[in-house]
Design a protein around this motif. Structure first.
Motif, mmCIF file in Angstrom:
data_model
loop_
_atom_site.group_PDB
_atom_site.id
_atom_site.type_symbol
_atom_site.label_atom_id
_atom_site.label_comp_id
_atom_site.label_asym_id
_atom_site.label_seq_id
_atom_site.Cartn_x
_atom_site.Cartn_y
_atom_site.Cartn_z
ATOM 1 N N ILE A 67 -54.948 34.294 -74.552
ATOM 2 C CA ILE A 67 -54.278 34.817 -73.366
ATOM 3 C C ILE A 67 -54.519 36.313 -73.333
ATOM 4 C CG2 ILE A 67 -52.078 35.102 -74.590
ATOM 5 C CD1 ILE A 67 -50.670 34.596 -71.909
ATOM 6 N N ASP A 68 -54.851 36.827 -72.151
ATOM 7 C CA ASP A 68 -54.949 38.269 -71.946
ATOM 8 C C ASP A 68 -54.298 38.597 -70.606
ATOM 9 O OD1 ASP A 68 -55.486 40.937 -71.782
ATOM 10 O OD2 ASP A 68 -57.597 40.772 -72.329
ATOM 11 N N VAL A 69 -53.102 39.161 -70.689
ATOM 12 C CA VAL A 69 -52.365 39.561 -69.485
ATOM 13 C C VAL A 69 -52.086 41.062 -69.540
ATOM 14 C CG1 VAL A 69 -51.341 37.306 -69.040
ATOM 15 C CG2 VAL A 69 -50.198 38.882 -70.605
ATOM 16 N N LEU A 122 -45.512 43.099 -66.421
ATOM 17 C CA LEU A 122 -44.759 41.922 -66.842
ATOM 18 C C LEU A 122 -43.547 42.328 -67.668
ATOM 19 C CD1 LEU A 122 -47.819 39.734 -67.853
ATOM 20 C CD2 LEU A 122 -46.443 39.512 -65.774
ATOM 21 N N THR A 123 -42.481 41.561 -67.529
ATOM 22 C CA THR A 123 -41.243 41.814 -68.265
ATOM 23 C C THR A 123 -40.843 40.556 -69.045
ATOM 24 O OG1 THR A 123 -39.961 41.149 -66.312
ATOM 25 C CG2 THR A 123 -40.449 43.501 -66.566
ATOM 26 N N GLY A 124 -39.739 40.677 -69.759
ATOM 27 C CA GLY A 124 -39.231 39.527 -70.490
ATOM 28 C C GLY A 124 -39.926 39.341 -71.827
ATOM 29 N N PRO A 125 -39.646 38.226 -72.509
ATOM 30 C CA PRO A 125 -40.168 38.012 -73.864
ATOM 31 C C PRO A 125 -41.574 37.432 -73.881
ATOM 32 C CG PRO A 125 -38.730 36.198 -73.258
ATOM 33 C CD PRO A 125 -38.695 37.156 -72.100
ATOM 34 N N ILE A 126 -42.187 37.477 -75.055
ATOM 35 C CA ILE A 126 -43.477 36.824 -75.291
ATOM 36 C C ILE A 126 -43.221 35.318 -75.419
ATOM 37 C CG2 ILE A 126 -45.407 36.582 -76.910
ATOM 38 C CD1 ILE A 126 -44.903 39.482 -77.747
ATOM 39 N N PRO A 127 -43.924 34.474 -74.678
ATOM 40 C CA PRO A 127 -43.737 33.025 -74.847
ATOM 41 C C PRO A 127 -43.951 32.629 -76.310
ATOM 42 C CG PRO A 127 -45.061 33.484 -72.903
ATOM 43 C CD PRO A 127 -44.907 34.786 -73.617
ATOM 44 N N PRO A 128 -43.064 31.845 -76.890
ATOM 45 C CA PRO A 128 -43.090 31.646 -78.346
ATOM 46 C C PRO A 128 -44.060 30.589 -78.858
ATOM 47 C CG PRO A 128 -41.204 30.525 -77.397
ATOM 48 C CD PRO A 128 -41.873 31.247 -76.252
ATOM 49 N N ASP A 129 -44.552 29.691 -78.007
ATOM 50 C CA ASP A 129 -45.223 28.499 -78.529
ATOM 51 C C ASP A 129 -46.706 28.390 -78.170
ATOM 52 O OD1 ASP A 129 -42.880 27.524 -79.715
ATOM 53 O OD2 ASP A 129 -42.179 26.730 -77.792
ATOM 54 N N ARG A 182 -44.330 45.612 -69.711
ATOM 55 C CA ARG A 182 -42.935 46.019 -69.939
ATOM 56 C C ARG A 182 -42.191 44.898 -70.656
ATOM 57 N NH1 ARG A 182 -42.138 48.332 -63.738
ATOM 58 N NH2 ARG A 182 -43.597 50.093 -63.941
ATOM 59 N N LEU A 183 -42.900 44.219 -71.547
ATOM 60 C CA LEU A 183 -42.312 43.103 -72.277
ATOM 61 C C LEU A 183 -41.221 43.597 -73.221
ATOM 62 C CD1 LEU A 183 -45.640 41.253 -73.135
ATOM 63 C CD2 LEU A 183 -44.022 40.659 -71.327
ATOM 64 N N SER A 184 -40.227 42.753 -73.435
ATOM 65 C CA SER A 184 -39.099 43.130 -74.282
ATOM 66 C C SER A 184 -38.762 41.982 -75.227
ATOM 67 C CB SER A 184 -37.893 43.487 -73.412
ATOM 68 O OG SER A 184 -37.541 42.387 -72.572
ATOM 69 N N ASN A 213 -47.777 49.250 -76.266
ATOM 70 C CA ASN A 213 -47.312 49.849 -75.011
ATOM 71 C C ASN A 213 -46.441 48.872 -74.224
ATOM 72 O OD1 ASN A 213 -46.916 51.690 -73.012
ATOM 73 N ND2 ASN A 213 -49.072 51.888 -72.430
ATOM 74 N N ASN A 214 -45.394 48.375 -74.881
ATOM 75 C CA ASN A 214 -44.374 47.547 -74.258
ATOM 76 C C ASN A 214 -43.005 48.065 -74.697
ATOM 77 O OD1 ASN A 214 -45.492 45.121 -72.662
ATOM 78 N ND2 ASN A 214 -46.805 45.132 -74.474
#
Length: 982
Positions: free
Chosen positions: A335-337, A342-349, A365-367, A387-388
């Motif tokens: 995956i390359d985004v 983008l915000t929110g968490p990194i998908p875990p699976d 802007r991932l958290s 850089n998040n």
């Protein structure tokens, strides 16, 4: 009536005609085998007059003994295909010669193969246009992709081919043309490949009539406008490739109908809008939309795509969270985004199935925390989330993942330590942790991650001592530890990191003395130890370094500043050390007479002694060199020489040997000395002289007396000589330097080349003659050199990787036409090599592709990177490495830092390039940027580079003024480009 019941005379005639027909077919096949050359094993070994031709390799006959198929695809054949003869075979239905090295024209005799249903001439090196083939009405499969065809393709020939199922004409340098209307009437078409063949204009709405298409590839063209809504009629599409065009607008309503679509790539366009129309495409396996202007959220439905394994959405304006279940169903790959909002968490699976290789999410802007699930993802090779706004600790196992090449978590809010797991990171080449809240002591185990090339721990809260064995990292080139709370001494072992060029340890609590061993680092370029508690004297060994940056300020150093460091370039480098003194820097106290004056006298005496010794040594060296040169000249004539010619020679070996002397020396390199030879007829040649043993250094030349290191040196030189001869002996290209012959003996070798009177591109750009190249000449040099490299990569029987592409290896003839030269490091790719790569480190600093930093594998794309650096040199006039680049260190990073505004881009164009040509120069710079993309698989091929450069040909600008503003200033309403007159 059966043949047995025919009258005897009639039967005799019938058999005679039958035998004659078989004889004609045999002769046609023998003519074919005679026209082509086959490497070992010889595909034509079974093609003998005594063998039934239906048993020939690649030949198929029908029940009546007539040839119906010839399939010799992928046999590495060379030569000119005798189509006029082949098409006399009356029953021929299948003709396949794809993936060979055939050349010459495709003749009009092809039109006589009227029963052909299958024709494959793709991936060859034909010349000229493709002939008109309207007689081939039964054709169902036509492959001529990648065959070097030019001019106009005979689209009108397709009108009669109503049963055509496969049409593959891409990767050919056709002249620009609109999408052919004839194709829109081929209703049986299932496969249409027209990538990289100069289509311009819009995709016609009539494309919707081809509703049996399963594959549509129109990438790498000049297509403009929007994707037509009628594309939604192609409900059987399995693959849709539209990347690298100039498409605009949104995805049309109706794209949702492509529910069988598995592969979709519309990257590198100007598309906009959201991705909502794609949320119905549940069978997607790979989706690539990078380098566009998409906005809005990633549809939550993407998280339910159970077959999705590749997702590339970087450099858009997407926002909101990523679907939680993204990548959790299939054997997810990458995956390359990156570079979105983008915000929110990194998908875990995404590594749930244990197959994920790359996780790239930088600059968003991932958290939240990094999911612990990735600590067990042993297949990961790249982990980049810099850089998040990520927080919490880095899961322990991530430090030690065995296949990771890079860990990049910089510029977040992460905390916690680097754990001892890092000892398992055997493939880790780059570790970027700067600007976080990481803390704790650095584990001693970091010294076991022996592949590390770059470490950046700056701007964190690391404490304790620097691991004493950090010098075990022999490949380390960059070490940043500034702005932490590290204490203790600087390990002396750092002096054994011979590749270290960048050492930054400022603003810590380091104490003790500066290790003198740092002065032995051969390529150290930047040394910053400021803002610490270092004490003692400045080691005199630092004087031997050639530093663009030296900062020892604000420490507790004492004693005299070494004289060689007391220069203007290092102003401010020693401030904040009240214990230092200097006899030349006025801002420091003068050294006391006891320590200063006596030292000055002593220094003067020592200097005088050194000067006298150096003069004596120089005289001795001169005498020795003179004697050695004479000995070498005599020994050259005494040797027994073997001449192997590759061109028609107009000179003798004696003429060459007589000219190998000091006054003809024009260059020295790692591979040997180069001499200019003027023949008796006035012709000039260049001769490279390579000693097979260490005799060039004055040692004995007998192999029986050679020690083991000497044998290694001999082996290396022999390999370079063999590489150069093997590469150049078979190459015939106007942009590759011509090798006339090799002259070898037991102890040395000579390579005789054409002489290039205008030196190298490096000389013209960067030395005293740099003002002589105008933009048109620079452009022609770029195109010519690109064509030479294209030939090496695509035109030889096996691809040749140069591995040392640089401006000093691009030589210029009397008309300033370029030649690729110096193939001492070249590699011919073997057919059975893995991914056509090599593990041997080669190249020149500033031109070396970044993949060396984490894999040490190179292929053709590494040459493409180096050529991109050359293009940047041509446009900017600057060297690959310049002190002004600062922290960026090389021209590639410097250029990328200047792309924020159009004014910045114009500012980096060489000031000697006139204003009307700066736009053209920027077009070439864009190509250089594409060539130097970090990921090798995103770089263009040299074939594509040549096409792009040809499209960027310098033009005259004509500005059309239609009105003036209130101040009477002309407003430019239109800018058109007109090709210059010949």
């Amino acid at each position: 009536m059966s043949v047995a019941n025919l009258p005897p005379l009639f039967l005799l005639c019938f058999l005679a005609l039958f035998a004659l027909a078989r004889s004609d077919q045999l002769q046609t096949l023998l003519d074919l085998s005679g026209a082509l050359q086959s490497p070992s094993p010889d595909v034509f070994s079974s093609w003998k007059p005594t063998t039934p031709f239906c048993n020939f390799t690649g030949v198929t006959c029908d029940g009546g003994g007539s040839v119906v198929a010839i399939d010799l695809s992928g046999r590495r054949l060379t030569g000119v295909l005798p189509l006029d003869s082949i098409c006399t075979l009356p029953s021929l239905e299948r003709l396949a010669f794809g993936r060979n090295s055939l050349h010459g024209p495709i003749t009009k005799g092809l039109n006589n193969c009227v029963k052909l249903q299958y024709l494959d001439l793709g991936n060859n090196f034909f010349a000229g246009k493709f002939p008109e083939i309207s007689a081939l009405a039964e054709l169902r499969y036509l492959y001529v992709n990648g065959s070097n065809l030019n001019g106009t393709f005979p689209w009108s020939s397709l009108k009669n081919m109503t049963n055509l199922v496969y049409l593959s004409v891409g990767d050919n340098p056709f002249g620009s043309f609109p999408f052919p209307g004839e194709i829109l009437d081929l209703y049986e078409l299932k496969w249409l490949y027209m990538a990289n063949c100069s289509i311009q204009g819009e995709i016609p709405s009539g494309i919707g009539r081809l509703n049996k298409l399963i594959n549509l590839e129109l990438s790498s063209n000049n297509i403009i406008g929007e994707i037509p809504a009628e594309i939604g009629n192609l409900t059987d599409l399995w693959q849709l490739e539209l990347y690298k065009n100039r498409l605009t607008g949104k995805f049309p309503v109706g794209m949702r109908n492509l529910t069988k679509l598995e592969k979709f790539d519309a990257s590198q366009n100007y598309l906009e809008g959201d991705l909502s129309e794609l949320r119905f495409l549940r069978n997607l396996v790979t989706l690539q939309l990078f380098f566009n202007d998409f906005s809005g959220q990633v549809p939550v439905e993407f998280g339910e795509f159970e077959r999705l394994v590749n997702l590339s959405l970087y450099t858009n304006r997407l926002s909101g969270p990523l679907p939680e279940k993204l990548g959790s169903w299939a054997e997810f790959d990458f995956i390359d985004v990156s570079e979105n909002f983008l915000t929110g968490p990194i998908p875990p699976d995404m590594c749930k199935r244990g197959t994920m290789k790359e996780l790239l999410m930088l600059q968003n802007r991932l958290s939240g925390e990094i999911p612990a699930t990735y600590a067990n993802c042993s297949t990961l090779t790249r982990f980049r989330v810099s850089n998040n706004s990520l927080s919490g600790p880095v899961p322990d196992g991530i430090w030690g993942l065995p296949n990771l090449n890079i860990i990049d978590v910089a510029m977040n809010q992460l905390k916690g330590p680097i754990t001892s797991d890092i000892e398992n990171a055997k493939s880790l080449g780059q570790l970027f942790l700067s600007k976080n809240h990481l803390s704790g002591e650095l584990p001693e185990e970091i010294s076991k991650a022996e592949s590390l090339v770059a470490i950046d721990l700056s701007n964190n809260h690391f404490s304790g001592r620097i691991p004493l064995k950090i010098g075990d990292l022999k490949q380390l080139s960059s070490l940043h530890m500034e702005n932490n709370v590290l204490s203790g001494s600087i390990p002396d072992s750092l002096g054994s990191c011979d590749s270290l060029s960048d050492l930054e340890m400022a603003n810590n609590s380091l104490s003790g003395k500066i290790p003198p061993s740092l002065g032995s680092l051969p390529v150290l370029n930047s040394l910053n130890l400021s803002e610490n508690h270092l004490s003692g004297q400045i080691p005199s060994s630092l004087s031997s370094l050639r530093l663009s940056l030296l900062d020892l300020s604000n420490n507790r150093l004492t004693g005299q500043i070494p004289q060689s460091l007391s220069i203007e370039a290092y102003n401010g480098s020693f401030s904040g050390n009240p214990g230092l003194c200097s006899s030349t820097i006025t801002t420091f106290q003068r050294c006391s007479p006891e320590t200063g004056m006596s030292k000055d006298i002593r220094t003067l005496i020592i200097c005088l002694v050194v000067v006298v010794v150096l003069l004596l040594l120089s005289l001795a060296c001169y005498v020795q060199l003179y004697r050695r040169e004479k000995d070498q000249e005599r020994s050259l004539k005494e040797e027994s020489w073997n001449v192997k010619s590759f061109q028609v020679l107009t000179f003798t070996e004696d003429e060459i040997l007589d000219a190998i002397k000091e006054e003809n020396l024009i260059g020295k390199g790692a591979s040997g000395n180069v001499y200019r030879v003027v023949l008796t007829n006035g012709r000039e040649l260049a001769v490279k002289h390579i000693w097979n043993t260490d005799s060039g250094s004055g040692g004995g030349r007998r192999k029986s007396q050679t020690t083991s290191p000497m044998l290694r040196k001999q082996s290396e030189k022999s390999r370079e000589f063999d590489a150069e001869v093997e590469t150049l002996s078979s190459i015939r290209h106007v942009n590759v330097v011509k090798l006339y012959c090799s002259i070898t003996s037991e102890d040395s070798s000579l390579l005789v080349y054409e002489y290039m009177p205008n030196g190298s591109l490096w000389d013209r750009l960067h030395m005293c003659r740099k003002t002589e190249l105008n933009w048109e000449t620079r452009y022609e040099i770029a195109v010519g050199a690109a064509r030479g490299l294209e030939y090496l990569h695509h035109g030889c029987e096996r691809p040749v990787i140069h591995r040392d592409v640089k401006s000093s290896n691009i030589l210029l003839d009397e008309f300033l036409k370029p030649r690729i030269a110096d193939f001492g490091l070249a590699k011919i790719v073997q057919a059975n090599s893995s991914k056509d790569s090599t593990h041997v480190i080669a190249g020149t600093h500033g031109y070396i592709a970044p993949e060396y930093g984490y894999t040490y594998k190179v292929n053709e794309k590494s040459d493409v990177y180096s050529f991109g650096v050359v293009l940047m040199e041509l446009v900017t006039g600057k060297r690959p490495i310049e002190p002004e680049y600062g922290e960026n260190k090389d021209i590639v990073n410097w250029v990328s830092s200047k792309l924020k505004t159009r004014q910045d881009v114009l500012g980096i164009v060489d000031s000697r390039i006139p204003e009307p040509y700066k736009e053209e120069a920027i077009n070439v710079l864009r190509i250089g940027i594409l060539c130097t993309t970090n990921l090798p698989n995103l770089r263009p091929t040299m074939r594509s580079v040549v096409q792009m450069l040809e499209d960027a040909e310098p033009c005259k600008l004509v500005r059309v003024v239609v009105e003036k503003d209130g101040n009477g200033k002309a407003l430019v309403a239109d800018s058109r480009k007109i090709k210059p007159e010949p």
